[in-house]
Design an enzyme around this catalytic site. Structure first.
Site, mmCIF file in Angstrom:
data_model
loop_
_atom_site.group_PDB
_atom_site.id
_atom_site.type_symbol
_atom_site.label_atom_id
_atom_site.label_comp_id
_atom_site.label_asym_id
_atom_site.label_seq_id
_atom_site.Cartn_x
_atom_site.Cartn_y
_atom_site.Cartn_z
ATOM 1 N N PRO A 90 0.469 -1.384 -0.024
ATOM 2 C CA PRO A 90 -0.137 0.043 -0.027
ATOM 3 C C PRO A 90 0.757 1.217 -0.051
ATOM 4 O O PRO A 90 0.274 2.173 -0.526
ATOM 5 C CB PRO A 90 -0.754 -0.201 1.289
ATOM 6 C CG PRO A 90 -0.170 -1.146 1.986
ATOM 7 C CD PRO A 90 0.753 -2.238 1.134
ATOM 8 N N ASP A 170 -9.649 4.148 -23.993
ATOM 9 C CA ASP A 170 -9.883 3.988 -22.729
ATOM 10 C C ASP A 170 -10.169 5.316 -21.721
ATOM 11 O O ASP A 170 -9.282 6.174 -22.029
ATOM 12 C CB ASP A 170 -8.627 3.503 -21.789
ATOM 13 C CG ASP A 170 -8.757 1.878 -22.127
ATOM 14 O OD1 ASP A 170 -9.886 1.546 -22.586
ATOM 15 O OD2 ASP A 170 -7.750 1.080 -21.833
HETATM 16 N N1 ADE Z 1 -1.312 -4.918 -0.395
HETATM 17 C C1 ADE Z 1 -2.326 -4.631 0.780
HETATM 18 N N2 ADE Z 1 -2.959 -3.266 0.421
HETATM 19 C C2 ADE Z 1 -2.356 -3.004 -1.122
HETATM 20 C C3 ADE Z 1 -2.677 -2.012 -2.047
HETATM 21 N N3 ADE Z 1 -3.624 -1.117 -1.630
HETATM 22 N N4 ADE Z 1 -1.995 -1.933 -3.069
HETATM 23 C C4 ADE Z 1 -0.990 -3.119 -3.085
HETATM 24 N N5 ADE Z 1 -0.747 -4.079 -2.417
HETATM 25 C C5 ADE Z 1 -1.606 -3.990 -1.144
#
Ligand code: ADE
Length: 232
Positions: A90, A170
């Site tokens: 994340p 797109d």
């Molecule tokens: N793992 C947990 N949340 C994630 C996200 N938002 N993007 C990539 N990997 C993740």
């Protein structure tokens, strides 16, 4: 056509995405030999009776951290020398069309999906080349994020979509959102398709579509309209 790309996904939950990666356009691309996609169980590289892949964090704190040994072993055995190793996190670089296009030019990706409180930092420091986030929210693990990433990247591998043109129309590829699409029947329960789309006049159709794109973008993503030519 020779294979253009090979994608190896490392996860503790292969069953979450095996079907997804074999379905639809990706499945077709694999069957046509354009892509090779392998989903691997990370635990297969773990040692010991219990094949543990996680442990408690040094310094204390909640949750578990993924151990470095199985990840190093897996990546070392899968890397034929030129792979780009991507860690789904994340706090990684936000996924975008531009980023997907960049990864689509690479011949071999090894994608690592994290779980628990993440992976041991030595993995990120030594074997990960890039870190990618699919959005500003946290999932329970990175497996679905990895599948989203590979789906998005694959669309830019030449031949995968079939019709190259659909890429340029797109949402986001020209930084306006998409226009509405209709198919038969022209009248469904009294809801009719806009007349212009039945007219056969391609100049008018294009202008109508651009107007709808601007309208939709103003409504839901006005931030995209900065520095944008709004000429039809
Ligand atoms: N793992 C947990 N949340 C994630 C996200 N938002 N993007 C990539 N990997 C993740």
């Amino acid at each position: 056509m020779p294979r253009s790309a090979k994608y190896d996904l490392l996860t503790l939950f292969p069953e979450m995405v095996e079907g997804f990666l074999r379905s639809s356009m990706l499945g077709r691309a694999v069957n046509r030999g354009l892509l090779e996609i392998n989903v691997h169980q990370l635990r297969d590289w773990a040692e010991g009776k219990h094949r543990l892949t996680d442990d408690r964090p040094f310094g204390g704190g909640p949750g578990m951290v993924m151990k470095p040994e199985p990840i190093f072993s897996a990546v070392e055995s899968l890397n034929e020398g030129e792979a780009c190793v991507v860690y789904m996190a994340p706090d990684g670089e936000p996924l975008s069309t531009a980023l997907a296009q960049e990864f689509a030019a690479k011949r071999h990706l090894i994608v690592l999906s994290g779980h628990y409180e993440g992976v041991d930092q030595r993995v990120r420091d030594r074997i990960v080349d890039r870190e990618v986030s699919i959005g500003e929210y946290v999932l329970t693990n990175g497996t679905v994020a990895a599948a989203v990433f590979l789906d998005c990247v694959s669309r830019y591998v030449p031949g995968v979509l079939g019709e190259e043109k659909s890429l340029t129309q797109d949402s986001f590829s020209n930084t306006l959102l998409g226009f509405p699409q209709y198919t038969r029947p022209a009248d469904f329960r009294g809801m009719t398709v806009p007349e212009v789309l039945l007219s056969g006049d391609h100049v008018k159709i294009e202008a109508w579509r651009k107007e709808r794109q601007i309208e939709k973008t103003k409504q839901t993503r006005p931030d995209l309209l900065n520095n944008q030519s709004l000429e039809p």
